[in-house]
Design an enzyme around this catalytic site. Structure first.
Site, PDB file in Angstrom:
ATOM      1  N   HIS A 118       0.953  -1.263   0.036  1.00 15.36           N
ATOM      2  CA  HIS A 118      -0.146  -0.208   0.112  1.00 15.36           C
ATOM      3  C   HIS A 118       0.909   1.198  -0.098  1.00 15.36           C
ATOM      4  O   HIS A 118       0.807   2.187   0.889  1.00 15.36           O
ATOM      5  CB  HIS A 118      -0.831  -0.004   1.339  1.00 15.36           C
ATOM      6  CG  HIS A 118      -2.074   0.933   1.073  1.00 15.36           C
ATOM      7  ND1 HIS A 118      -3.198   0.473   0.320  1.00 15.36           N
ATOM      8  CD2 HIS A 118      -2.558   2.142   1.600  1.00 15.36           C
ATOM      9  CE1 HIS A 118      -4.157   1.542   0.253  1.00 15.36           C
ATOM     10  NE2 HIS A 118      -3.827   2.227   1.259  1.00 15.36           N
ATOM     11  N   THR A 156      -2.545   2.259  -4.793  1.00 12.71           N
ATOM     12  CA  THR A 156      -2.815   2.928  -3.319  1.00 12.71           C
ATOM     13  C   THR A 156      -3.499   4.233  -3.499  1.00 12.71           C
ATOM     14  O   THR A 156      -3.217   5.076  -4.005  1.00 12.71           O
ATOM     15  CB  THR A 156      -1.333   3.059  -2.740  1.00 12.71           C
ATOM     16  OG1 THR A 156      -0.480   1.860  -3.082  1.00 12.71           O
ATOM     17  CG2 THR A 156      -1.272   3.749  -1.347  1.00 12.71           C
ATOM     18  N   GLU A 157      -4.714   4.461  -2.654  1.00 15.93           N
ATOM     19  CA  GLU A 157      -5.519   5.502  -2.646  1.00 15.93           C
ATOM     20  C   GLU A 157      -5.847   6.231  -3.752  1.00 15.93           C
ATOM     21  O   GLU A 157      -6.021   7.341  -3.972  1.00 15.93           O
ATOM     22  CB  GLU A 157      -4.599   6.755  -1.888  1.00 15.93           C
ATOM     23  CG  GLU A 157      -3.945   6.030  -0.338  1.00 15.93           C
ATOM     24  CD  GLU A 157      -5.244   5.853   0.673  1.00 15.93           C
ATOM     25  OE1 GLU A 157      -6.058   6.448   0.790  1.00 15.93           O
ATOM     26  OE2 GLU A 157      -4.942   4.701   1.220  1.00 15.93           O
ATOM     27  N   PHE A 158      -5.950   5.089  -4.768  1.00 18.13           N
ATOM     28  CA  PHE A 158      -6.577   5.696  -6.138  1.00 18.13           C
ATOM     29  C   PHE A 158      -5.641   6.507  -6.739  1.00 18.13           C
ATOM     30  O   PHE A 158      -5.739   7.392  -7.862  1.00 18.13           O
ATOM     31  CB  PHE A 158      -7.799   6.627  -5.972  1.00 18.13           C
ATOM     32  CG  PHE A 158      -9.184   5.467  -5.996  1.00 18.13           C
ATOM     33  CD1 PHE A 158      -8.971   4.325  -5.125  1.00 18.13           C
ATOM     34  CD2 PHE A 158     -10.271   5.824  -6.508  1.00 18.13           C
ATOM     35  CE1 PHE A 158     -10.047   3.537  -5.109  1.00 18.13           C
ATOM     36  CE2 PHE A 158     -11.290   5.031  -6.626  1.00 18.13           C
ATOM     37  CZ  PHE A 158     -11.161   3.786  -5.920  1.00 18.13           C
TER      38      PHE A 158
END
Length: 404
Positions: A118, A156-158
């Site tokens: 991530h 990760t986190e778009f």
């Protein structure tokens, strides 16, 4: 109208906030994990989230999948689970991992690809070698733990730009999720399937307004739409226009960010029935969205990378201040010596230090964004910076000594 519901499921390894150099004096690489990371704190948080969110929410999803699988409509969900969480569940809470495995066996549940750690590795370099390695690690994890081979990617986190899309496409993914930010879409709606500039991969845009109605506003009693019921929400979905409405949120929404007393579990329990009661709505998994024709291309240049975090929806939640940039630079510079060492323990520590949460905790924003950062970190930005800096500095010294 297709309704695609996705959940990001992730927990980091949190650092030992009280670390001092003396704790690691004379230690070998295989011993560093225990002094750099706070195992007791990680276990405490994981136990709470497991009891309040993962176990009850997984059971609700499974019940709804079974309830509707023999009817005209059926309930479907997508799950993106990080490798760091899988590791912690194996170590501390195997019964929760088993509950995710039971979900993954159902054909109406689709697992997505992401980076194992991530991390922000997709931003590191043009070649993105570390990013490629972490994605492959995550694919192996999905295969070994769940017997699944992801077709669609959720970075990760778009985090998304044209180059990332091209890299992900080169890895064999057919679709990728990102944020339906206005600066990307302009006048266009997020409720359509798009195509990336520079590659053939299809792009699925999150409808952040409808997603955040649940993710951030559900338990806000000052919100003019409170209380949000499953019936009201399904009616909003029914009014949407387009090919698909993509709802994506942190899984911890269901019991951790909004506690069970808020009614969030009842909302999740009743939502599938309310959606399927509308003739113009059906649930679809990400791989089914690939059947839609792309209506246009989305152009996101490298200097304008989009994410789903905070109001700016860019990289600033991790790289927006000097504290974060100093740490980010130090971390990137360690790639060559760490990999040159050939030591798997050093490589593991370096990758655990890449988990995006560490930099997120250093954000200095005020207002609602600051409240979110503070909720996750339970410390000030400067405290997070000091702890991270001490550990990275000691780790750098250990790596260089190992090479000498």
């Amino acid at each position: 109208m297709d309704v695609c519901v996705g959940f990001e499921v992730h927990q980091p390894y949190r650092l030992d906030r009280g670390f001092v150099k003396e704790k690691a004096e004379g230690m070998q690489p295989e011993e560093l994990f225990e002094v750099y990371f706070d195992s007791d704190w990680n276990r405490e948080i994981l136990n709470r989230v497991a009891e309040q969110c993962y176990l009850p929410a997984n059971e609700i999803l499974l019940q709804n999948i079974e309830k509707f699988e023999d009817e005209d409509g059926c309930f479907k969900v997508a799950i993106s689970i990080s490798g760091t969480l899988v590791e912690q569940l194996e170590k501390y809470y195997p019964e929760v991992l088993d509950s995710f495995k039971r979900l993954a066996k159902r054909e109406n549940v689709e697992l997505l690809g992401q980076t194992y750690y991530h991390s922000l590795a997709s931003l590191y370099s043009i070649g993105r070698r570390e990013f490629l390695e972490q994605v492959r690690m995550h694919e192996d994890c999905m295969e070994n733990s769940f017997g699944c081979e992801p077709k669609v990617f959720e970075n990760t986190e778009f985090l998304y730009n044209n180059s990332i899309a091209k890299t992900v496409s080169g890895l064999g993914y057919e679709g990728v999720f990102t944020e339906g930010a206005e600066r990307v879409l302009g006048w266009r709606s997020p409720n359509y399937v798009y195509q990336a500039v520079g590659s053939d991969i299809k792009v699925f845009m999150r409808n952040y307004r409808l997603s955040d109605d649940v993710g951030f506003r559900f338990s806000n009693q000052d919100w003019n739409e409170w209380p949000l019921t499953a019936g009201k929400y399904a009616a909003w979905l029914s009014e949407a226009q387009g090919q698909c409405v993509n709802l994506f949120m942190d899984y911890e929404t269901f019991g951790e960010y909004h506690w069970p007393v808020s009614g969030i579990h009842d909302f999740l329990r009743h939502l599938p029935g309310e959606v399927l009661a509308r003739d113009n709505l059906r649930f679809a998994n990400p791989s089914e969205l690939l059947n839609h024709d792309s209506v246009d291309r989305v152009n996101v240049k490298d200097y304008d990378t989009v994410s789903w975090a905070d109001e700016n929806r860019d990289t600033s939640p991790w790289l927006g201040n000097e504290l974060q940039r100093v740490c980010y630079k130090s971390l990137k510079e360690l790639e060559r010596p760490v990999k040159k060492s050939g030591d798997e323990n050093l490589l593991k520590i370096w990758r655990l230090l890449q988990v995006s949460d560490h930099l997120y905790y250093m954000a200095l924003e005020g207002g609602s964004a600051g409240e979110v950062h503070g909720y996750f970190s339970q410390q000030t930005a400067k405290e997070a910076f000091r702890a991270y800096s001490r550990i990275v500095s000691d780790f750098r010294e250990k790596v260089l000594n190992y090479l000498s």
